[in-house]
Design a protein around this motif. Sequence first.
Motif, PDB file in Angstrom:
ATOM      1  N   ASP A 250      51.809  27.365 -13.556  1.00 15.79           N
ATOM      2  CA  ASP A 250      52.463  28.170 -14.155  1.00 15.79           C
ATOM      3  C   ASP A 250      52.944  30.055 -13.775  1.00 15.79           C
ATOM      4  OD1 ASP A 250      49.903  29.790 -13.441  1.00 15.79           O
ATOM      5  OD2 ASP A 250      49.780  29.878 -15.881  1.00 15.79           O
ATOM      6  N   GLY A 251      53.467  29.866 -12.979  1.00 18.57           N
ATOM      7  CA  GLY A 251      54.436  30.799 -11.760  1.00 18.57           C
ATOM      8  C   GLY A 251      55.512  30.469 -12.258  1.00 18.57           C
ATOM      9  N   THR A 308      60.405  27.953 -13.114  1.00 20.39           N
ATOM     10  CA  THR A 308      58.700  27.495 -13.061  1.00 20.39           C
ATOM     11  C   THR A 308      58.176  26.299 -12.235  1.00 20.39           C
ATOM     12  OG1 THR A 308      57.043  27.724 -14.073  1.00 20.39           O
ATOM     13  CG2 THR A 308      58.452  27.012 -15.251  1.00 20.39           C
ATOM     14  N   LYS A 309      56.967  26.184 -12.094  1.00 18.83           N
ATOM     15  CA  LYS A 309      56.640  25.262 -11.959  1.00 18.83           C
ATOM     16  C   LYS A 309      55.679  24.562 -12.970  1.00 18.83           C
ATOM     17  CE  LYS A 309      53.931  24.369  -7.952  1.00 18.83           C
ATOM     18  NZ  LYS A 309      53.015  25.068  -7.034  1.00 18.83           N
ATOM     19  N   GLY A 310      55.454  25.412 -14.018  1.00 22.25           N
ATOM     20  CA  GLY A 310      55.098  24.295 -15.456  1.00 22.25           C
ATOM     21  C   GLY A 310      56.095  24.054 -16.281  1.00 22.25           C
ATOM     22  N   VAL A 311      55.773  24.080 -17.178  1.00 18.80           N
ATOM     23  CA  VAL A 311      56.130  22.730 -17.921  1.00 18.80           C
ATOM     24  C   VAL A 311      57.091  24.066 -20.166  1.00 18.80           C
ATOM     25  CG1 VAL A 311      55.160  20.759 -17.999  1.00 18.80           C
ATOM     26  CG2 VAL A 311      54.091  22.506 -19.285  1.00 18.80           C
ATOM     27  N   GLU A 312      57.682  23.544 -20.182  1.00 17.10           N
ATOM     28  CA  GLU A 312      58.467  23.824 -21.513  1.00 17.10           C
ATOM     29  C   GLU A 312      57.199  24.719 -22.183  1.00 17.10           C
ATOM     30  OE1 GLU A 312      61.007  22.146 -23.973  1.00 17.10           O
ATOM     31  OE2 GLU A 312      62.336  21.722 -21.674  1.00 17.10           O
ATOM     32  N   SER A 313      55.875  24.156 -22.336  1.00 16.38           N
ATOM     33  CA  SER A 313      55.329  24.699 -23.532  1.00 16.38           C
ATOM     34  C   SER A 313      53.947  25.900 -22.492  1.00 16.38           C
ATOM     35  CB  SER A 313      54.216  23.396 -24.012  1.00 16.38           C
ATOM     36  OG  SER A 313      53.027  22.417 -22.500  1.00 16.38           O
ATOM     37  N   ASP A 314      54.240  25.723 -21.544  1.00 11.71           N
ATOM     38  CA  ASP A 314      53.895  27.250 -20.675  1.00 11.71           C
ATOM     39  C   ASP A 314      54.287  28.609 -20.873  1.00 11.71           C
ATOM     40  OD1 ASP A 314      52.072  25.949 -20.150  1.00 11.71           O
ATOM     41  OD2 ASP A 314      53.283  25.410 -17.893  1.00 11.71           O
ATOM     42  N   ALA A 315      53.656  29.477 -20.872  1.00  7.05           N
ATOM     43  CA  ALA A 315      53.987  30.679 -21.813  1.00  7.05           C
ATOM     44  C   ALA A 315      54.706  31.695 -20.246  1.00  7.05           C
ATOM     45  CB  ALA A 315      53.115  31.532 -22.151  1.00  7.05           C
ATOM     46  N   ILE A 316      55.724  31.110 -19.638  1.00  2.00           N
ATOM     47  CA  ILE A 316      55.482  31.421 -17.765  1.00  2.00           C
ATOM     48  C   ILE A 316      55.913  32.908 -18.077  1.00  2.00           C
ATOM     49  CG2 ILE A 316      57.113  31.333 -16.351  1.00  2.00           C
ATOM     50  CD1 ILE A 316      55.355  28.433 -16.527  1.00  2.00           C
ATOM     51  N   VAL A 317      56.629  33.225 -19.291  1.00  2.00           N
ATOM     52  CA  VAL A 317      57.058  34.594 -19.517  1.00  2.00           C
ATOM     53  C   VAL A 317      56.584  35.293 -20.867  1.00  2.00           C
ATOM     54  CG1 VAL A 317      59.065  35.078 -18.117  1.00  2.00           C
ATOM     55  CG2 VAL A 317      58.928  34.182 -20.536  1.00  2.00           C
ATOM     56  N   GLY A 318      56.222  36.407 -20.170  1.00  5.21           N
ATOM     57  CA  GLY A 318      54.923  36.923 -21.657  1.00  5.21           C
ATOM     58  C   GLY A 318      55.062  38.654 -21.874  1.00  5.21           C
ATOM     59  N   GLU A 471      56.241  43.031 -15.638  1.00  2.00           N
ATOM     60  CA  GLU A 471      55.539  42.829 -17.453  1.00  2.00           C
ATOM     61  C   GLU A 471      55.416  41.746 -18.117  1.00  2.00           C
ATOM     62  OE1 GLU A 471      55.934  47.280 -19.365  1.00  2.00           O
ATOM     63  OE2 GLU A 471      57.653  46.469 -19.067  1.00  2.00           O
ATOM     64  N   VAL A 472      56.501  40.813 -17.923  1.00  2.00           N
ATOM     65  CA  VAL A 472      56.861  39.496 -17.759  1.00  2.00           C
ATOM     66  C   VAL A 472      56.158  38.491 -17.570  1.00  2.00           C
ATOM     67  CG1 VAL A 472      58.904  40.226 -19.475  1.00  2.00           C
ATOM     68  CG2 VAL A 472      59.502  39.304 -17.781  1.00  2.00           C
ATOM     69  N   ALA A 473      56.091  38.729 -16.452  1.00  8.11           N
ATOM     70  CA  ALA A 473      55.717  37.222 -15.933  1.00  8.11           C
ATOM     71  C   ALA A 473      54.465  37.494 -15.045  1.00  8.11           C
ATOM     72  CB  ALA A 473      56.869  37.109 -14.314  1.00  8.11           C
ATOM     73  N   THR A 474      53.453  38.514 -15.195  1.00  4.16           N
ATOM     74  CA  THR A 474      52.317  38.798 -14.459  1.00  4.16           C
ATOM     75  C   THR A 474      51.444  39.208 -15.511  1.00  4.16           C
ATOM     76  OG1 THR A 474      52.433  40.601 -13.438  1.00  4.16           O
ATOM     77  CG2 THR A 474      53.103  38.459 -12.341  1.00  4.16           C
ATOM     78  N   LYS A 475      50.080  39.163 -15.317  1.00 11.00           N
ATOM     79  CA  LYS A 475      49.105  40.162 -15.632  1.00 11.00           C
ATOM     80  C   LYS A 475      48.972  41.255 -14.777  1.00 11.00           C
ATOM     81  CE  LYS A 475      45.656  36.989 -16.606  1.00 11.00           C
ATOM     82  NZ  LYS A 475      46.167  35.146 -15.940  1.00 11.00           N
ATOM     83  N   GLU A 476      47.343  41.575 -14.739  1.00  8.08           N
ATOM     84  CA  GLU A 476      46.965  42.726 -13.833  1.00  8.08           C
ATOM     85  C   GLU A 476      46.419  41.404 -12.714  1.00  8.08           C
ATOM     86  OE1 GLU A 476      44.873  45.927 -14.922  1.00  8.08           O
ATOM     87  OE2 GLU A 476      46.271  47.176 -16.090  1.00  8.08           O
ATOM     88  N   ASN A 477      45.964  42.319 -11.055  1.00  9.80           N
ATOM     89  CA  ASN A 477      45.305  41.035 -10.883  1.00  9.80           C
ATOM     90  C   ASN A 477      46.007  40.306 -10.351  1.00  9.80           C
ATOM     91  OD1 ASN A 477      43.110  43.239 -10.279  1.00  9.80           O
ATOM     92  ND2 ASN A 477      41.813  42.321 -12.001  1.00  9.80           N
TER      93      ASN A 477
END
Length: 647
Positions: A250-251, A308-318, A471-477
């Motif tokens: 989901d990266g 992305t390697k994910g699919v449309e339903s994934d929260a790629i950005v958030g 900020e929109v593509a990752t979370k901590e760690n």
Amino acid sequence: METKLNQEIRTVLEKFDDKYFIEGIVNKNKVIRDLDSYDTDLVKALLLNDELKERFTMEIADATVIKVNDLIDVFEQDEYWQDSYTKYSKKIGLTINGKFLDETSEVVLDFPYKDTVLKASMSKEDTDQDDLRPNEPFLNEVIAREEIDTLLSEKILVSAKKYTSEGSSEVRVISDEDNLILKGNNLLGLYSIRERFTNKVKMIYLDVPYFFKKKIAEDSFKYNSNFRMSTWLVFLKNRIEIARELLSEDGSIWINISDDGMHYLKVLVDSVFGSESFVGTIPRKTRDGKSDVPFNFSQDFDWLLVYTKGVESDAIVGRKIERKYIVTEDFPDRPWRSADLTKQTTAKERENSNFTMVNPKTGKEYPANPKRSWAVTKDTFQSWYDKGGIGFPDDYDFMRGEKPFRRVFKDEDDAKDKPTAVYSDLLLKEFVTTVLTKAKNKSGNDEIDALFGRDEFDYAKPEGLLKAIIEVATKENDFVLDFFMGSATTQAAAMKMNRRFIGIEQMDYINTVSVPRLQKVIEGEQGGISKEVNWQGGGSFVYAELMEKNTGFIKEIVNAKSMTELQAIFKRMLETADFDFRVDLEEIQKDELWQQAIDDQKRLLIKVIDKNQLYYNYSEIDDKNVLDLISSNDYKFNKNFYRDRGE
């Protein structure tokens, strides 16, 4: 007029009843699909027709071979009439080899050397000083499989140390939580970390060498950025392919690119990730307008391509939102917020939601909006209401508005794993506000200038740009990777935002700019985004270098000032260097070499070096001659770093 060929083909197809007809008209697509898959019944029927057998078969070694492609060509022409004055009477468009683009799968991004691997040194000092080019080979993926395997093998890592708030010290062990910085060719560095980090990187940011149609003022990077189109595409294709392997499912990968190269790169990355994995394109304001520009038009943007390697339903950005919640007497232990209770469907489209909602407490009626229906149906209203999911403005004195609302409890928000969507209106207000107004090249240059002085590095990206992306593509760690590391903007922002990072850089300024910058971050420097994220210092990272082999000799040759120096270098090369297998060393050692001009001597010595052996492979680490060259500390570090291989 129906031709003889037309009649014969129709006769054969009619034997299958309606299988190949739609209301009496031949279903050409169905026929083409069955021909392409060599449908047994259809091919047999065609071979039994003498006219078609004569036209579309050939005899090879006493066997009858059907020319399927010729048959398919017939059906891809208009109604397969051979005596038509025009090949296509009902269709207009682009064709390739006589076929429309929508009728062939043969259209690909094609360019010279596309099926090759290019090591491609990033250093102008290595490749372009006084036209001393090391003649780097394009290794064909099929023909040069063995050479490519050697080139891309994991490399020995040396000079391993860990940087903390207490300074640097030797390190023998690297944990899964450690940040990592590598010095060396980025393609070879990526393959060296492949086993350790495959599917583990959440976000990749790349400020790739831009492709310029012609040399301009902005093309003044300290690394080699003068590529021809075919070389540039191969260079990036090799690196993006391995980068995709490192990316988590989901990266996302964010590629910064100029206007000249953006569209070519878009097609290339489509071929690597798949066009269905394209997330979007974001413009970045690079400067304020200039007047002395081609065509009197100032192009003041570059671009971010996101995949992305994910699919449309994934929260790629958030994004994480700091919401305000309300506590009321009817829900004393459950803070809540209000949200819209309508949908973008009309009463006619959603008839079961076209009803007048009545407040059970007060009896006040709220009719449905015929242009925007309720989000609940008449049948589900009571269940939503009983669970507290629906509120009314007349329930509370402080509540504004004249419509019922959806009540969302804080514990419901907290239970959601999926981050809130990045809506376009939010992007315009927050993210794009940054990339359009606060992420110009000048901001990045000013940040480097404050740390080291402007002469140390040109065209650094500002930390604010990386903060907006992180900020929109990752979370901590999460792990963040940048293998065109440059001045370490990505790594600095990641450290300040509590993300883990990996950086790869070949240029020597890694030790005068990049690493010192991260040391200052650890010490708590207050430039860039520090105040915005309340950075107080801390953190650490592990640094190591790909162990140079022939690379060291190339550098020595380029920097040599005299023939005497070159002769000493060549003497050592004969003892330890790897030479191109085509080289006749006896001829090289004849006196004629030293009768030439010094630049010609350099060119020849560089040319004979095996470019696949620029660094020592990890597989050589237990060889006696290699053991003599590395410290016991580095030996143990390598064994630990490559532990997943069972070492």
